[in-house]
Each structure stands twice: as structure tokens, then as C-alpha cells.
Design an enzyme around this catalytic site. Structure first.
Site, PDB file in Angstrom:
ATOM      1  CG  ASP A 134      10.488 -21.967  29.476  1.00  0.00           C
ATOM      2  OD1 ASP A 134      11.183 -21.427  28.594  1.00  0.00           O
ATOM      3  OD2 ASP A 134       9.475 -22.646  29.230  1.00  0.00           O
ATOM      4  N   GLY A 174       7.665 -25.548  21.805  1.00  0.00           N
ATOM      5  CA  GLY A 174       6.516 -26.237  21.246  1.00  0.00           C
ATOM      6  C   GLY A 174       6.892 -27.430  20.391  1.00  0.00           C
ATOM      7  CB  SER A 208       4.840 -31.613  22.624  1.00  0.00           C
ATOM      8  OG  SER A 208       5.578 -31.479  23.816  1.00  0.00           O
TER       9      SER A 208
END
Length: 283
Positions: free
Chosen positions: A85, A213, A215
Site C-alpha cells: 500500500d 479512508g 473508516s
């Protein structure tokens, strides 16, 4: 079982075609790797991507974490890809490909458009030699990948749909990470995705989209994103929060006996629970 690159790409495209998404969970150490793998094993029909990448390498070291992730995936009964990543380093990308990573993300989002294309094209060329698939990023997300700092959505460049079409055509990437109001980490105010922009990008490019992103995103926003080409969802902060809260709760009991094992176990189990919940949400 460790998915090969072609198997992983097929899982991604299948998710794309059926309006689902593969979860990409970030791992930092033994316990987070184990927690993610355990969650995957509770959903054997839904592939999971174990992300041991550039940022966690700074903590654990590249070789130890790389080997840990690959060995854990290979030994599991669940279908797991292992993904690099947010890498900006072609040498790092090559090292992970040689080790057996099934996919890589080359992150040229900090570069001018032409330089991002050049970097990404070279990463794609190297990945093809190893049978791996490639994710790239166009646009930039605010926030820190490792620390939730109340980033503000819209503080950086959003993905331009017309540029996205050119970028994918010029680079040959298999998946594109987009910036449509999403941020790294949790925010003080709810994130609202620019779904019109996401729809325009989806109409412009022929490859699966990736949402970093994720979450804390509202469920309705997440579900709509899956109908607009998003086929991979990255989750990091949600697992970190679950890990730390469980360790905090266990600490008063563990501290008198210096029982670090109970802390690590509590953190691992919390990661499993959180990751399992997210897999169910995306299935």
C-alpha cells in the site's frame, strides 16, 4: 491461501461487476496480521486483501512484515491477497513483487500529472513481469495514514474525471484510487462523498475504483459508492481504534502481572471482530 495476482485481479473485477467490494485491511504487526486473517477465515467466500505496506514497514521493518504477511496468507484457509500500500519507491515495489506480493499500489499522487503517469507506467511494467496487478492514485487525500488527526475533507486536490480517463489509458493500471471527499482517518465532522464526481469518474474509466479512508464512512455513502465502480475499500483507522480500545480496557488487569500476552490477544481479537464486521458490510 495466497491468491495469485491473476486470481486476485479476478476477485477484484468480480466484485466490480457485482456491486461489491474487497476490503483492504492494513496490518502493522503480528497481532494485526493474525486478526485480519482470522476475520477472513470467518468469511471464506469473500476474498480479503492483507495490506502490509510502506508505512507499516517503518515500524516493523520491510523484510519481517513482508514475510509475516505472505506466510500467514499462504497458511490460511481463506483467500487472501497481499498488497503493498502507498509506495512511492520503485525499488520497494520491485522487492515486494519478487517476494511474492500479489498486488501493489504505486502512489504518485504527490507528483505533477505527467510524472505520476511516468512513475505509474514503470510500476505497471515491473508488476506485469511478476503477474501482479497494480493500483494507482490520482488526486490526493488529506490526513495521516497512521494517525487519525481530524483531517478536513476537500483540503487537497480531488480526482478530475477527464484526467482519470487519460491516466488509466496512459498507464494501463488495473485499479484507480480516487479522491472524492474521502480522508485518511476519522474526522471531527461526518464525511460526505462527492458522489456526482464519483459517478463521473466511473463513467470515464473502465477499471475498478478504490476508496481509501473508508473508516467511519456512513453506511449509505459506502453502499452508494459500491454502485459507482468502487470495488476495493481500504480500512485502517477503524482497526487501529478497535485494537487500542481493547488494549486500554485490558491494561488494568494485565499491568499488575506484566501480562503482555493478554494485551496482545485482546488487540488481536478486537481487530478480528472489527474486520469481520466490515467484510459482512461489503459482501
Amino acid at each position: 491461501m495466497l491468491l495469485t495476482g491473476p486470481e486476485g485481479l479476478k476477485a477484484l473485477t468480480t466484485a466490480y461487476e457485482t456491486g461489491r467490494a474487497l476490503p483492504g485491511f492494513v496490518a502493522y504487526n503480528l497481532e494485526t496480521v493474525q486478526g485480519i486473517v482470522a476475520a477472513a477465515e470467518t468469511h471464506p467466500d469473500h476474498p480479503v486483501i492483507l495490506q502490509a505496506g510502506s508505512s507499516p514497514f517503518k515500524h516493523a521493518g520491510r523484510e519481517p512484515l513482508m514475510r509475516l504477511a505472505l506466510d500467514a496468507a499462504a497458511a490460511s484457509s481463506a483467500p487472501l491477497g497481499v498488497h503493498l500500500d502507498h509506495s512511492r519507491d520503485l525499488d520497494e515495489i520491485t522487492a515486494c513483487l519478487r517476494a511474492g506480493y500479489t498486488s501493489v499500489m504505486v502512489d504518485g499522487s504527490h507528483l505533477p500529472f505527467a510524472e505520476n503517469i511516468a512513475l505509474t507506467r514503470e510500476a505497471v511494467r515491473r508488476a506485469r513481469d511478476h503477474g501482479a496487478w497494480v493500483e494507482a492514485e490520482l488526486g490526493a487525500l488529506p490526513g495521516d495514514e497512521d494517525v487519525s488527526t481530524n483531517a478536513t475533507a476537500g483540503a487537497t486536490a480531488l480526482t478530475d474525471p477527464s484526467q482519470a480517463a487519460e491516466f488509466v489509458a496512459e498507464t494501463g493500471v488495473d485499479a484507480l484510487a480516487v479522491a472524492v471527499g474521502n480522508v485518511h482517518g476519522f474526522t471531527a465532522h461526518p464525511v460526505r462523498l462527492d458522489l456526482d464526481r464519483l459517478t463521473a469518474i466511473h463513467s470515464s474509466v473502465p477499471v475498478p475504483l478504490v476508496l481509501h479512508g473508508a473508516s467511519g464512512l456512513p453506511t449509505d455513502q459506502l453502499r452508494t459508492a459500491l454502485t459507482q465502480g468502487v470495488a476495493k475499500i481500504n480500512v485502517n483507522a477503524e482497526l487501529r481504534r478497535a485494537y487500542l480500545r481493547s488494549v486500554e480496557a485490558e491494561l488494568p488487569t494485565a499491568l499488575p502481572g506484566s501480562d503482555v500476552v493478554s494485551l496482545w490477544s485482546a488487540g488481536r481479537d478486537a481487530v478480528t471482530e472489527a474486520a469481520s464486521r466490515i467484510i459482512t458490510q461489503l459482501a
